[in-house]
Design a protein around this motif. Structure first.
Motif, PDB file in Angstrom:
ATOM      1  N   PHE A 126      25.633  13.503  40.322  1.00 35.48           N
ATOM      2  CA  PHE A 126      26.626  14.197  39.495  1.00 35.48           C
ATOM      3  C   PHE A 126      27.982  13.507  39.593  1.00 35.48           C
ATOM      4  O   PHE A 126      28.651  13.255  38.579  1.00 35.48           O
ATOM      5  CB  PHE A 126      26.756  15.660  39.931  1.00 35.48           C
ATOM      6  N   PRO A 156      33.143  17.033  34.263  1.00 37.08           N
ATOM      7  CA  PRO A 156      32.953  17.921  35.411  1.00 37.08           C
ATOM      8  C   PRO A 156      33.488  19.327  35.170  1.00 37.08           C
ATOM      9  O   PRO A 156      33.118  20.260  35.879  1.00 37.08           O
ATOM     10  CB  PRO A 156      33.723  17.213  36.533  1.00 37.08           C
ATOM     11  N   GLU A 179      32.884  20.986  32.422  1.00 40.09           N
ATOM     12  CA  GLU A 179      31.949  21.660  31.503  1.00 40.09           C
ATOM     13  C   GLU A 179      31.480  22.982  32.104  1.00 40.09           C
ATOM     14  O   GLU A 179      31.129  23.061  33.276  1.00 40.09           O
ATOM     15  CB  GLU A 179      30.751  20.747  31.251  1.00 40.09           C
ATOM     16  N   VAL A 203      29.179  26.352  32.700  1.00 34.29           N
ATOM     17  CA  VAL A 203      27.767  26.730  32.775  1.00 34.29           C
ATOM     18  C   VAL A 203      27.701  28.212  33.151  1.00 34.29           C
ATOM     19  O   VAL A 203      28.468  28.674  33.993  1.00 34.29           O
ATOM     20  CB  VAL A 203      27.021  25.896  33.843  1.00 34.29           C
ATOM     21  N   SER A 253      32.344  25.821  36.337  1.00 28.89           N
ATOM     22  CA  SER A 253      32.256  24.429  35.911  1.00 28.89           C
ATOM     23  C   SER A 253      31.153  23.700  36.663  1.00 28.89           C
ATOM     24  O   SER A 253      30.682  24.156  37.712  1.00 28.89           O
ATOM     25  CB  SER A 253      33.588  23.723  36.151  1.00 28.89           C
ATOM     26  N   LEU A 254      30.786  22.544  36.134  1.00 33.08           N
ATOM     27  CA  LEU A 254      29.800  21.714  36.824  1.00 33.08           C
ATOM     28  C   LEU A 254      30.296  21.315  38.206  1.00 33.08           C
ATOM     29  O   LEU A 254      29.529  21.299  39.172  1.00 33.08           O
ATOM     30  CB  LEU A 254      29.506  20.454  35.997  1.00 33.08           C
ATOM     31  N   ARG A 255      31.593  20.995  38.334  1.00 30.11           N
ATOM     32  CA  ARG A 255      32.089  20.574  39.637  1.00 30.11           C
ATOM     33  C   ARG A 255      32.102  21.727  40.638  1.00 30.11           C
ATOM     34  O   ARG A 255      31.931  21.498  41.844  1.00 30.11           O
ATOM     35  CB  ARG A 255      33.465  19.927  39.515  1.00 30.11           C
ATOM     36  N   LEU A 259      22.664  22.143  38.109  1.00 27.30           N
ATOM     37  CA  LEU A 259      23.187  20.781  38.183  1.00 27.30           C
ATOM     38  C   LEU A 259      22.081  19.764  37.938  1.00 27.30           C
ATOM     39  O   LEU A 259      22.296  18.745  37.267  1.00 27.30           O
ATOM     40  CB  LEU A 259      23.818  20.566  39.558  1.00 27.30           C
ATOM     41  N   ARG A 268      21.394  19.371  34.305  1.00 26.54           N
ATOM     42  CA  ARG A 268      22.442  18.635  33.585  1.00 26.54           C
ATOM     43  C   ARG A 268      22.409  17.145  33.907  1.00 26.54           C
ATOM     44  O   ARG A 268      22.609  16.302  33.029  1.00 26.54           O
ATOM     45  CB  ARG A 268      23.818  19.216  33.949  1.00 26.54           C
ATOM     46  N   THR A 269      22.174  16.786  35.157  1.00 26.88           N
ATOM     47  CA  THR A 269      22.192  15.368  35.527  1.00 26.88           C
ATOM     48  C   THR A 269      20.860  14.686  35.240  1.00 26.88           C
ATOM     49  O   THR A 269      20.822  13.498  34.932  1.00 26.88           O
ATOM     50  CB  THR A 269      22.517  15.185  37.021  1.00 26.88           C
TER      51      THR A 269
END
Length: 318
Positions: free
Chosen positions: A78, A89, A91, A93, A116-118, A136, A139-140
């Motif tokens: 990621f 990062p 984005e 979810v 967020s993704l982060r 995650l 997404r990755t």
């Protein structure tokens, strides 16, 4: 040089008095005894990140189940994608009821959670949030995580899927159709049946070797697993792990421990990096297996810390 009675320089042989040379076999024997005292057996690898070849351990090339330790590789992928601009990062979810797998973080929430993704990456490493890791992974991409392992030379590392795939394999092996049915049947299972679950067999689940895992950690800590920014993010998130009963329990407060746990029935796992105030950095990976499925085994967790300390102390004396 000192000067003699004539005033002429006289050479002086200064001999530094150090601790006796480390007997690696003796240390490894003591580590095995620490786990035996806790009614467990273990595989362990400890390396000096900055001195090639300085290492010791038990079963360092044995294939072992790594459980949630795989999240280090996932978050690294990621971080690499985020740094390369392949994803944002920030984005958002939403973790909904079907996404919740039980456990810590969003995995155990009662209501929908948006982040967020982060922040998913933060939860995946800090509290081992399975739902965050699963989102995650979607997404990755599972294939990119596998490719990353190959790129880094982790030839013995095998990723079969995210937390959902591992949990579903446990449902199947228990003869349960869903989480509720599994929760009902699990307490009735004999340990002999439980130990045959695929999730506990390195041949059929996400697995690696202690050496592969310390190699991964060394690459991250030397900024060789990706860009410096990507590696720094993984290091920072691992330093925020909340669980301190394993590796960290063996070291004094001034020693910084950044790590990731892994836990499954009969398995107590942790891998991380120990950093001393003098700058010494040591990657340690410990995989302990017990003869029972009890989730809470404080003696085993403490043994992980004691064994790690023995190993690192030995490396520091070499």
């Amino acid at each position: 040089m000192d000067k003699g009675e004539s005033g002429a320089p006289v050479p002086v042989n200064a001999v530094r008095v150090d601790t006796p040379p480390v007997d690696a076999a003796l240390i490894e024997k003591r580590i095995a005894e620490v786990f035996a005292e806790a009614d467990a057996e273990a595989r362990l690898h400890a390396v000096d990140i900055d001195v090639p070849g300085r290492e010791l351990g038990l079963g360092v090339d044995d294939q072992v189940v790594i459980a949630s330790v795989f999240k280090i590789l996932l978050v690294l992928e990621f971080a690499r994608q985020a740094d390369a601009g392949q994803l944002d990062p920030r984005e958002r979810v939403v973790i909904t009821a079907p996404d919740r797998l039980g456990g810590w973080g969003t995995a155990g929430c009662a209501d929908d959670v948006e982040m967020s993704l982060r922040d998913l990456a933060y939860f995946a490493l800090s509290v081992s949030d399975n739902s965050a890791a699963d989102a995650l992974m979607r997404r990755t991409g599972l294939d990119t995580v596998r490719l990353l392992a190959a790129e880094l030379g982790l030839d013995r590392t095998r990723i079969v899927g995210g937390p959902r795939e591992l949990l579903e394999s446990m449902f199947e092996d228990a003869g349960a159709t869903d989480e509720a049915a599994f929760a009902a049947v699990y307490p009735t299972l004999a340990f002999e049946r439980l130990r045959r679950f695929r999730v506990l067999d390195p041949r059929h689940t996400t697995s690696s070797t202690p050496r592969d895992i310390t190699t991964l950690l060394g690459l991250i800590w030397r900024d060789r697993a990706g860009s410096p920014a990507a590696c720094a993010l993984v290091r920072e998130l691992m330093s925020r792990q909340v669980f301190r009963q394993r590796l960290a329990s063996g070291f004094p407060d001034e020693v910084l421990v950044a790590a990731k746990t892994g836990t499954l029935p009969s398995l107590h796992i942790e891998a991380g990096v120990v950093r001393y105030p003098d700058g010494g950095r040591y990657a340690v990976a410990v995989f302990a297996r017990t003869a029972s499925a009890a989730a809470a085994r404080t003696a085993v967790d403490a043994a992980i810390g004691r064994a790690a300390r023995l190993a690192v102390d030995a490396l520091r004396r070499r």
